[in-house]
Motif scaffolding. Structure first.
Motif, PDB file in Angstrom:
ATOM      1  N   THR A   1     132.602  29.273 -78.595  1.00  0.00           N
ATOM      2  CA  THR A   1     131.874  30.151 -79.391  1.00  0.00           C
ATOM      3  C   THR A   1     132.236  31.743 -79.289  1.00  0.00           C
ATOM      4  N   GLU A   2     132.230  32.281 -80.311  1.00  0.00           N
ATOM      5  CA  GLU A   2     132.605  33.707 -80.267  1.00  0.00           C
ATOM      6  C   GLU A   2     131.513  34.735 -80.542  1.00  0.00           C
ATOM      7  N   ARG A   3     131.101  35.732 -79.981  1.00  0.00           N
ATOM      8  CA  ARG A   3     130.384  36.754 -80.199  1.00  0.00           C
ATOM      9  C   ARG A   3     131.196  38.091 -80.707  1.00  0.00           C
ATOM     10  N   PRO A   4     130.418  38.609 -81.608  1.00  0.00           N
ATOM     11  CA  PRO A   4     131.385  39.547 -82.371  1.00  0.00           C
ATOM     12  C   PRO A   4     131.116  40.745 -81.538  1.00  0.00           C
ATOM     13  N   GLY A   5     132.070  41.774 -81.829  1.00  0.00           N
ATOM     14  CA  GLY A   5     132.014  42.983 -80.875  1.00  0.00           C
ATOM     15  C   GLY A   5     131.143  44.077 -81.722  1.00  0.00           C
ATOM     16  N   THR A   6     130.687  45.156 -80.978  1.00  0.00           N
ATOM     17  CA  THR A   6     129.835  45.996 -81.676  1.00  0.00           C
ATOM     18  C   THR A   6     130.552  47.281 -81.874  1.00  0.00           C
TER      19      THR A   6
ATOM     20  N   GLN B   1     136.694  48.337 -75.209  1.00  0.00           N
ATOM     21  CA  GLN B   1     137.042  46.881 -74.348  1.00  0.00           C
ATOM     22  C   GLN B   1     135.787  46.251 -73.861  1.00  0.00           C
ATOM     23  N   ASN B   2     134.705  47.259 -73.519  1.00  0.00           N
ATOM     24  CA  ASN B   2     133.304  46.412 -73.010  1.00  0.00           C
ATOM     25  C   ASN B   2     132.443  45.993 -74.146  1.00  0.00           C
ATOM     26  N   ASN B   3     132.580  46.688 -75.433  1.00  0.00           N
ATOM     27  CA  ASN B   3     131.937  46.277 -76.558  1.00  0.00           C
ATOM     28  C   ASN B   3     132.787  45.260 -77.685  1.00  0.00           C
TER      29      ASN B   3
ATOM     30  N   VAL C   1     134.775  35.603 -76.172  1.00  0.00           N
ATOM     31  CA  VAL C   1     134.753  34.189 -76.572  1.00  0.00           C
ATOM     32  C   VAL C   1     134.336  33.271 -75.487  1.00  0.00           C
ATOM     33  N   TYR C   2     133.329  32.453 -75.591  1.00  0.00           N
ATOM     34  CA  TYR C   2     132.761  31.578 -74.419  1.00  0.00           C
ATOM     35  C   TYR C   2     133.009  30.158 -74.493  1.00  0.00           C
ATOM     36  N   GLU C   3     133.587  29.516 -73.616  1.00  0.00           N
ATOM     37  CA  GLU C   3     133.905  28.144 -73.455  1.00  0.00           C
ATOM     38  C   GLU C   3     132.731  27.278 -72.884  1.00  0.00           C
ATOM     39  N   SER C   4     132.618  26.195 -73.341  1.00  0.00           N
ATOM     40  CA  SER C   4     131.663  25.097 -72.717  1.00  0.00           C
ATOM     41  C   SER C   4     132.355  23.687 -73.008  1.00  0.00           C
ATOM     42  N   TYR C   5     131.866  22.727 -72.533  1.00  0.00           N
ATOM     43  CA  TYR C   5     132.381  21.489 -72.683  1.00  0.00           C
ATOM     44  C   TYR C   5     131.232  20.277 -73.129  1.00  0.00           C
ATOM     45  N   ARG C   6     131.672  19.412 -74.156  1.00  0.00           N
ATOM     46  CA  ARG C   6     130.747  18.419 -74.558  1.00  0.00           C
ATOM     47  C   ARG C   6     131.223  17.153 -74.030  1.00  0.00           C
ATOM     48  N   VAL C   7     130.518  16.452 -73.035  1.00  0.00           N
ATOM     49  CA  VAL C   7     130.959  15.099 -72.362  1.00  0.00           C
ATOM     50  C   VAL C   7     130.287  14.060 -73.092  1.00  0.00           C
TER      51      VAL C   7
END
Length: 166
Positions: A65-70, A118-120, A124-130
């Motif tokens: 999932t991606e969070r857009p920058g501000t 750079q801070n804003n 990208v976040y990664e998680s896993y579906r088992v």
């Protein structure tokens, strides 16, 4: 009498550097512990009572999932310019001091703006579906932050929504 302006400028420099350093601090993250507590269960089935199921891991997939920058708001450039100007003012005397102050303001503003961007920026976040095929033929999926040592084909136990190797 010359010590007082020098002490004030050094104090202002330290305060400005501390302010910029606070902007650079990394975002905290959490780690999960084994056995895993899922964030969601698919399909969502309320458990009327506590029960244990057994099965095998059928699939592990990465969810991104991606969070857009501000973007930048200018605060980093202003803070960087102030710090750069104060530090530049400590160098030289006369016209050299003026030039060093101007270069410090410009360099500090560019650096502060870069740090803020750079801070804003986008994250990208990664998680896993088992996905687990239960012994009764059904499938259950769990979203976990990290699969740890779980691998496809492992025999697992699902106890009150928590996955553990069996």
């Amino acid at each position: 009498m010359k010590k007082l302006p020098r002490i004030l400028s050094v104090t202002a420099s330290v305060l400005a550097v501390a302010t910029l350093t606070a902007c650079v601090a990394p975002a905290p993250y959490t780690t999960s512990r084994y056995p895993y507590q899922p964030q969601a269960v698919y399909p969502a089935q309320p458990a009327p009572y506590a029960y244990t199921e057994y099965g095998r891991i059928a699939n592990i997939e990465v969810l991104r999932t991606e969070r857009p920058g501000t973007g930048t708001g200018g605060a980093g450039a202003v803070a960087g310019g102030v710090v750069g100007g104060v530090l530049g003012h400590q160098i030289g005397s006369g016209n050299g001091r003026t030039a060093a102050t101007a270069l410090g303001v410009i360099g500090g503003a560019l650096l502060g703006n870069s740090i803020e961007a750079q801070n804003n920026g986008p994250r990208v976040y990664e998680s896993y579906r088992v996905s687990i095929q239960t012994e009764n033929g059904g499938y259950r999926a769990f979203d976990v932050p990290n699969p740890g040592d779980l691998r496809i084909g492992d025999r697992v136990r699902i106890d009150n929504g928590q996955i553990s190797r069996f």
